[in-house]
Design an enzyme around this catalytic site. Structure first.
Site, PDB file in Angstrom:
ATOM      1  N   SER A   1     -50.892   3.049 -57.512  1.00 48.60           N
ATOM      2  CA  SER A   1     -52.187   3.403 -56.910  1.00 48.60           C
ATOM      3  C   SER A   1     -53.376   2.618 -57.474  1.00 48.60           C
ATOM      4  CB  SER A   1     -52.434   4.901 -57.012  1.00 48.60           C
ATOM      5  OG  SER A   1     -52.608   5.298 -58.347  1.00 48.60           O
TER       6      SER A   1
ATOM      7  N   THR B   1     -50.643   8.873 -59.234  1.00 51.53           N
ATOM      8  CA  THR B   1     -51.641   9.794 -59.797  1.00 51.53           C
ATOM      9  C   THR B   1     -52.849   9.060 -60.404  1.00 51.53           C
ATOM     10  OG1 THR B   1     -50.541   9.845 -61.949  1.00 51.53           O
ATOM     11  CG2 THR B   1     -49.888  11.528 -60.341  1.00 51.53           C
TER      12      THR B   1
ATOM     13  N   THR C   1     -45.683   6.834 -58.938  1.00 47.61           N
ATOM     14  CA  THR C   1     -44.551   7.229 -59.783  1.00 47.61           C
ATOM     15  C   THR C   1     -43.559   8.125 -59.048  1.00 47.61           C
ATOM     16  OG1 THR C   1     -45.820   6.987 -61.805  1.00 47.61           O
ATOM     17  CG2 THR C   1     -44.004   8.553 -61.887  1.00 47.61           C
TER      18      THR C   1
HETATM   19  N1  ASP Z   1     -48.590   4.074 -61.897  1.00 47.35           N
HETATM   20  C1  ASP Z   1     -48.581   5.235 -61.133  1.00 47.35           C
HETATM   21  C2  ASP Z   1     -49.547   5.145 -59.961  1.00 47.35           C
HETATM   22  O1  ASP Z   1     -49.185   4.570 -58.992  1.00 47.35           O
HETATM   23  C3  ASP Z   1     -48.829   6.421 -61.959  1.00 47.35           C
HETATM   24  C4  ASP Z   1     -48.478   7.660 -61.255  1.00 47.35           C
HETATM   25  O2  ASP Z   1     -48.194   7.710 -60.086  1.00 47.35           O
HETATM   26  O3  ASP Z   1     -48.493   8.682 -61.948  1.00 47.35           O
HETATM   27  O4  ASP Z   1     -50.640   5.679 -59.996  1.00 47.35           O
END
Ligand code: ASP
Length: 327
Positions: free
Chosen positions: A57, A88, A13
């Site tokens: 991720s 995250t 994100t």
């Molecule tokens: N969808 C995102 C990820 O790549 C969520 C984030 O980064 O907070 O994990």
């Protein structure tokens, strides 16, 4: 001479934006753009940006985590500190993998964002700035990889994402953060008594699934899963207990592939000498299941995947998990 910081970007994100207000975010920002968006960062150190991966991720594989670990370790040998920006959602898994795969003194600090750069209250720039301050802090050296989110500093081997959308989404229950960042000052008040053992990444097949059991668990689900995995992590009630009827089948399964069991409670550890009834932890250990000790199921899965990738047999898996239990 100016201190040197290397920022590695991997996606998430923090690096996403929406093409239009009604659209969802997709990956748009590389490491250079992230650095430019964090005011004051360039005053802290000589900064170098490197793009390692660009993915949400949840799409990271074990090989991706190992690639991030290699890039972070390499960067840590060249610089005073390293920041890894990361989605995250699975940040806790990569953080734990890094704590098993890397051994460097220079701080490796993972961070991310709960709100995209184009959303009101975007937290990425502040998280990146705080992570950079920690990565450049003398006191943060030799503590193992760290995670900085929302001005709190966590040990990589203890942290977890514990909220799905709030900016304050990370915790290390029941131990808490080891420090914080306030007014640009880094305060570290606790240090880990021990770091997890080191594990290598290899080329072997390492498909590991987590299966959570509850009241009335039926072993057939585990047997079915076992046909498509190399190892299994059971997330069990209490200190590691399962329905009595399921215990014999799980014991047979444990003779064919590593079956690790963790507590599903979110804190504490699996016990080893308290309950001897069928399906109690004493019974499961006697049947060949391996207790995860203080590791939750997600962390146990990361460790088991790495061990299997490196060709570990059941005895080595057991010995390694015994080390987790001892530290
Ligand atoms: N969808 C995102 C990820 O790549 C969520 C984030 O980064 O907070 O994990």
């Amino acid at each position: 001479m100016a201190r040197r910081l290397i920022v590695l970007s991997t996606g998430g994100t923090i690096a996403m934006a929406a093409a239009a207000p009604e659209a969802g975010g997709d990956l748009r920002f590389n490491a250079h753009a992230l650095i430019e968006a964090a005011p004051g960062l360039d005053a802290l150190a000589r900064i170098e940006a490197r793009d390692v991966l660009a993915k949400p991720s949840a799409s990271f594989t074990l090989a991706d985590q190992a690639k991030i670990a290699r890039a972070a370790e390499e960067a840590a040998r060249e610089a005073d500190g390293v920041v890894v920006t990361h989605g995250t959602d699975t940040l806790e898994e990569t953080a734990f993998a890094l704590s098993l795969l890397t051994r460097v003194d220079a701080p490796i600090v993972l961070t991310g964002a709960m709100r995209r750069p184009d959303q009101p209250g975007a937290d990425g720039p502040a998280n990146l700035l705080a992570a950079a301050r920690v990565a450049l802090c003398e006191q943060a050296r030799a503590l193992g990889p760290l995670v900085v989110m929302d001005d709190e500093i966590f040990c990589a081997h203890l942290v977890r994402k514990s909220h799905s959308f709030r900016p304050h989404a990370f915790s290390a229950h029941p131990f808490g953060p080891i420090g914080h960042v306030a007014e640009g000052r880094v305060r570290i008040v606790l240090k880990p008594a021990a770091l997890p053992p080191q594990i290598s990444f290899g080329a072997g097949s390492a498909r590991v699934a987590i299966l959570e059991a509850g009241a009335g668990f039926c072993a057939e689900t585990a047997l079915a899963l076992a046909t498509v995995v190399d190892g299994l992590v059971l997330s069990l009630p209490g200190a590691g207990h399962v329905a009595a009827d399921a215990a014999p089948a799980l014991g047979e399964l444990a003779q064919r592939l590593p079956v690790v069991f963790a507590t599903r409670t979110g804190a504490g550890e699996t016990l080893a000498s308290s309950y001897a009834y069928a399906g109690g932890e004493i019974d499961l250990i006697a049947r060949g299941l391996i207790p995860a000790g203080p590791l939750d199921a997600r962390k146990a899965r990361v460790a088991l995947q790495l061990l299997l990738s490196d060709g570990a047999d059941r005895a080595r898996v057991g010995a390694c998990f015994a080390m987790f239990s001892a530290t």
